[in-house]
Design an enzyme around this catalytic site. Structure first.
Site, PDB file in Angstrom:
ATOM      1  N   LEU A 121       8.686  60.845  26.256  1.00 34.69           N
ATOM      2  CA  LEU A 121      10.070  60.402  26.141  1.00 34.69           C
ATOM      3  C   LEU A 121      10.900  61.538  25.563  1.00 34.69           C
ATOM      4  O   LEU A 121      10.429  62.308  24.728  1.00 34.69           O
ATOM      5  CB  LEU A 121      10.177  59.183  25.212  1.00 34.69           C
ATOM      6  CG  LEU A 121       9.465  57.898  25.635  1.00 34.69           C
ATOM      7  CD1 LEU A 121       9.576  56.860  24.525  1.00 34.69           C
ATOM      8  CD2 LEU A 121      10.041  57.357  26.932  1.00 34.69           C
ATOM      9  N   ASP A 122      12.165  61.625  25.997  1.00 32.98           N
ATOM     10  CA  ASP A 122      13.080  62.586  25.393  1.00 32.98           C
ATOM     11  C   ASP A 122      13.248  62.275  23.909  1.00 32.98           C
ATOM     12  O   ASP A 122      13.096  61.123  23.483  1.00 32.98           O
ATOM     13  CB  ASP A 122      14.455  62.531  26.071  1.00 32.98           C
ATOM     14  CG  ASP A 122      14.401  62.895  27.547  1.00 32.98           C
ATOM     15  OD1 ASP A 122      13.447  63.590  27.947  1.00 32.98           O
ATOM     16  OD2 ASP A 122      15.307  62.474  28.288  1.00 32.98           O
ATOM     17  N   ARG A 123      13.612  63.281  23.153  1.00 32.95           N
ATOM     18  CA  ARG A 123      13.763  63.097  21.702  1.00 32.95           C
ATOM     19  C   ARG A 123      14.708  61.942  21.374  1.00 32.95           C
ATOM     20  O   ARG A 123      14.428  61.124  20.486  1.00 32.95           O
ATOM     21  CB  ARG A 123      14.306  64.389  21.074  1.00 32.95           C
ATOM     22  CG  ARG A 123      14.477  64.313  19.555  1.00 32.95           C
ATOM     23  CD  ARG A 123      15.201  65.536  19.033  1.00 32.95           C
ATOM     24  NE  ARG A 123      16.581  65.561  19.535  1.00 32.95           N
ATOM     25  CZ  ARG A 123      17.419  66.589  19.352  1.00 32.95           C
ATOM     26  NH1 ARG A 123      17.008  67.682  18.735  1.00 32.95           N
ATOM     27  NH2 ARG A 123      18.654  66.532  19.822  1.00 32.95           N
ATOM     28  N   THR A 125      15.666  59.423  23.325  1.00 29.17           N
ATOM     29  CA  THR A 125      15.376  58.167  24.011  1.00 29.17           C
ATOM     30  C   THR A 125      14.414  57.367  23.138  1.00 29.17           C
ATOM     31  O   THR A 125      13.381  57.881  22.714  1.00 29.17           O
ATOM     32  CB  THR A 125      14.742  58.415  25.392  1.00 29.17           C
ATOM     33  OG1 THR A 125      15.678  59.109  26.214  1.00 29.17           O
ATOM     34  CG2 THR A 125      14.361  57.104  26.065  1.00 29.17           C
ATOM     35  N   ARG A 220      18.675  60.016  33.358  1.00 24.57           N
ATOM     36  CA  ARG A 220      19.944  60.626  32.947  1.00 24.57           C
ATOM     37  C   ARG A 220      20.566  61.428  34.088  1.00 24.57           C
ATOM     38  O   ARG A 220      21.781  61.358  34.339  1.00 24.57           O
ATOM     39  CB  ARG A 220      19.707  61.505  31.721  1.00 24.57           C
ATOM     40  CG  ARG A 220      19.194  60.723  30.524  1.00 24.57           C
ATOM     41  CD  ARG A 220      18.566  61.620  29.483  1.00 24.57           C
ATOM     42  NE  ARG A 220      19.553  62.505  28.866  1.00 24.57           N
ATOM     43  CZ  ARG A 220      19.233  63.500  28.040  1.00 24.57           C
ATOM     44  NH1 ARG A 220      17.949  63.731  27.744  1.00 24.57           N
ATOM     45  NH2 ARG A 220      20.179  64.251  27.520  1.00 24.57           N
TER      46      ARG A 220
END
Length: 284
Positions: A121-123, A125, A220
């Protein structure tokens, strides 16, 4: 070896077993991987792990950080990662990651295993990440990812009136002259995102999304591509400040337990910042 492959043991795990004393036992006796099993024989596998708390040979420092555990057993852990927490250590982020937090949690339980996060996961998110606690569960879960049998559902707040449902099929590649940013590019890797809009109000939409692929920043990038970037997304919607991070949460997971074979259906509730934003714009 054929039996182990049928049971989804990866080549690297089989090689590790060959090097491990008593890694493969048949009726209590050390056996070679080319042993042909006969009816009535008892096969015992003993997996050992590399150096404790390691990640590609790098020492991970345990750190007492807040995160929620959605599910845990001897084979896997599913964490509800808060927004703002990176998954893996990097330069400048060696003590504030999910890896540090899981390492501390394992230490408190007197367990030791390398940090293996199956779905990244993105930081910024929030939501669920699967951590394999042994090499066997790791190779099976990674296989499920490759076969796209781990179903991940996300929830987002996007600009504009997003159509009630649809599919975005647009390849994604790294944007030229940047390390971080991605963009839709005909020469990129295939990427497919499905969506269903749950509510629309005040110029915003509350959207459920699920993926056929797992490209970096896929949701995104795809949402910006169709003209509905996420609010708070500093990279793909830099002029929006209605949230302090992208309004994106990994809320549901469906997969098969790597050892028991049981179907797993897990959910993590919307975090406070997304609930507050959705309520403020009458989306919930």
């Amino acid at each position: 070896m054929g039996f182990l492959k049928d049971k989804h043991y990866s080549r690297s795990v089989i090689i590790q077993l060959k090097k491990t004393k008593n890694g493969i036992l048949v009726n209590g006796e050390w056996a070679y991987v080319n042993h042909i099993l006969k009816k009535g024989e008892l096969l015992t596998i003993q997996l050992t792990e590399p150096g404790e708390d390691s990640l590609s040979g790098q020492k991970i420092l345990p750190a007492k950080l807040e995160f929620s555990i959605v599910y845990e057993d001897k084979d896997l852990l599913v964490a509800d990662k808060p927004a703002g927490m990176p998954v893996h250590p990097s330069i400048g982020h060696d003590k504030n990651t999910l890896a540090n937090a899981v390492c501390y949690h394992a230490q408190q339980r007197h367990e030791s295993y390398p940090f293996r996060c199956i779905n990244r996961l993105d930081r910024d998110t929030s939501g669920m990440a699967i951590i394999a606690k042994n090499a066997y569960s790791s190779c099976i879960l990674y296989e499920q990812m490759r076969e796209r049998s781990i179903q991940r559902t996300y929830y987002a707040i996007a600009e504009g009136m997003v159509p009630w449902e649809g599919t975005i099929n647009a390849p994604i590649a790294r944007k030229e002259h940047t390390i971080l940013e991605r963009a839709v590019d005909p020469a990129g890797e295939p990427a497919v995102t499905h969506f269903q809009t749950l509510a629309r109000n005040n110029g915003l939409s509350y959207v459920k999304l699920w993926l056929d692929t797992g490209r970096t920043h896929q949701i995104r990038v795809h949402m910006r591509h169709i003209g509905h970037p996420l609010i708070g997304d500093f990279l793909y919607n830099p002029n929006d400040s209605r949230m302090e991070r992208q309004a994106l949460h990994a809320g549901n997971l469906r997969f098969t337990h790597p050892v028991s074979g049981q179907p797993m259906q897990l959910a993590a509730p919307l975090p406070e910042d997304m609930r507050t934003a959705a309520a403020a714009f009458s989306l919930l």
